[in-house]
Write a protein that holds these residues in place. Sequence first.
Motif, PDB file in Angstrom:
ATOM      1  N   ALA A  94      10.772   4.118  -6.259  1.00 40.24           N
ATOM      2  CA  ALA A  94       9.749   3.236  -6.807  1.00 40.24           C
ATOM      3  C   ALA A  94       8.402   3.530  -6.169  1.00 40.24           C
ATOM      4  O   ALA A  94       8.329   4.075  -5.077  1.00 40.24           O
ATOM      5  CB  ALA A  94      10.123   1.774  -6.556  1.00 40.24           C
ATOM      6  N   SER A  95       7.344   3.177  -6.886  1.00 38.98           N
ATOM      7  CA  SER A  95       5.975   3.241  -6.368  1.00 38.98           C
ATOM      8  C   SER A  95       5.476   1.813  -6.203  1.00 38.98           C
ATOM      9  O   SER A  95       5.700   0.974  -7.067  1.00 38.98           O
ATOM     10  CB  SER A  95       5.050   3.979  -7.339  1.00 38.98           C
ATOM     11  N   ILE A  96       4.828   1.556  -5.084  1.00 42.36           N
ATOM     12  CA  ILE A  96       4.301   0.226  -4.792  1.00 42.36           C
ATOM     13  C   ILE A  96       2.817   0.362  -4.475  1.00 42.36           C
ATOM     14  O   ILE A  96       2.436   1.187  -3.654  1.00 42.36           O
ATOM     15  CB  ILE A  96       5.000  -0.405  -3.560  1.00 42.36           C
ATOM     16  N   VAL A  97       1.977  -0.425  -5.145  1.00 45.03           N
ATOM     17  CA  VAL A  97       0.560  -0.501  -4.802  1.00 45.03           C
ATOM     18  C   VAL A  97       0.408  -1.777  -3.995  1.00 45.03           C
ATOM     19  O   VAL A  97       0.724  -2.870  -4.482  1.00 45.03           O
ATOM     20  CB  VAL A  97      -0.342  -0.547  -6.051  1.00 45.03           C
ATOM     21  N   GLY A  98      -0.016  -1.621  -2.757  1.00 43.73           N
ATOM     22  CA  GLY A  98      -0.114  -2.780  -1.877  1.00 43.73           C
ATOM     23  C   GLY A  98      -1.441  -2.831  -1.167  1.00 43.73           C
ATOM     24  O   GLY A  98      -2.276  -1.924  -1.282  1.00 43.73           O
ATOM     25  N   CYS A  99      -1.623  -3.874  -0.420  1.00 50.88           N
ATOM     26  CA  CYS A  99      -2.846  -4.088   0.331  1.00 50.88           C
ATOM     27  C   CYS A  99      -2.845  -3.222   1.588  1.00 50.88           C
ATOM     28  O   CYS A  99      -1.812  -2.985   2.197  1.00 50.88           O
ATOM     29  CB  CYS A  99      -2.940  -5.561   0.709  1.00 50.88           C
ATOM     30  N   ALA A 100      -4.020  -2.775   1.982  1.00 50.54           N
ATOM     31  CA  ALA A 100      -4.160  -1.966   3.195  1.00 50.54           C
ATOM     32  C   ALA A 100      -4.007  -2.807   4.458  1.00 50.54           C
ATOM     33  O   ALA A 100      -3.931  -2.262   5.550  1.00 50.54           O
ATOM     34  CB  ALA A 100      -5.523  -1.264   3.189  1.00 50.54           C
ATOM     35  N   ASP A 101      -3.911  -4.110   4.325  1.00 47.02           N
ATOM     36  CA  ASP A 101      -3.760  -5.017   5.466  1.00 47.02           C
ATOM     37  C   ASP A 101      -2.540  -4.626   6.292  1.00 47.02           C
ATOM     38  O   ASP A 101      -1.433  -4.516   5.772  1.00 47.02           O
ATOM     39  CB  ASP A 101      -3.606  -6.440   4.937  1.00 47.02           C
ATOM     40  N   ALA A 146       0.989  -6.423   6.224  1.00 43.75           N
ATOM     41  CA  ALA A 146       1.863  -6.363   5.052  1.00 43.75           C
ATOM     42  C   ALA A 146       2.552  -4.998   4.986  1.00 43.75           C
ATOM     43  O   ALA A 146       2.267  -4.183   4.118  1.00 43.75           O
ATOM     44  CB  ALA A 146       1.049  -6.616   3.782  1.00 43.75           C
ATOM     45  N   PRO A 147       3.486  -4.717   5.912  1.00 43.68           N
ATOM     46  CA  PRO A 147       4.167  -3.419   5.936  1.00 43.68           C
ATOM     47  C   PRO A 147       5.206  -3.324   4.808  1.00 43.68           C
ATOM     48  O   PRO A 147       6.295  -3.891   4.890  1.00 43.68           O
ATOM     49  CB  PRO A 147       4.825  -3.392   7.316  1.00 43.68           C
ATOM     50  N   VAL A 148       4.849  -2.632   3.755  1.00 40.37           N
ATOM     51  CA  VAL A 148       5.650  -2.612   2.529  1.00 40.37           C
ATOM     52  C   VAL A 148       7.094  -2.191   2.778  1.00 40.37           C
ATOM     53  O   VAL A 148       8.022  -2.830   2.273  1.00 40.37           O
ATOM     54  CB  VAL A 148       4.979  -1.714   1.468  1.00 40.37           C
TER      55      VAL A 148
END
Length: 109
Positions: free
Chosen positions: A78-85, A88-90
């Motif tokens: 899967a691909s996840i677009v997440g926050c650079a914060d 929030a370690p995906v």
Amino acid sequence: GGPTGYRVSSHAAAKGMPPKKMEYKYKVRTAEDDPVPPAEALQQLIDGNERFVTGTAEMNWSPKNLEALAEYGQLPMASIVGCADSRAPVDLLFDMKPGDLFVLRNAGN
């Protein structure tokens, strides 16, 4: 506080079953593993998030995992677009190993 904002209900948990974990040929997902159908990939993300939220995640990474990815290639499910914060370690939020996810991080998401 805490990870409750990330909680996703699991079908397995609703049925009183523990969320299932993924198993791979080299203990980490490589290009030699079969592709994961989209519905199964989504369920694995939901189950992994449920393990994170309930405190049952098992992040057992090792240098051998990274060696297998280097030798046999990667095949993220899967691909996840997440926050650079950094809070929030995906990979941790979904209880995934190296090679499971292609993560794009962007400030301001």
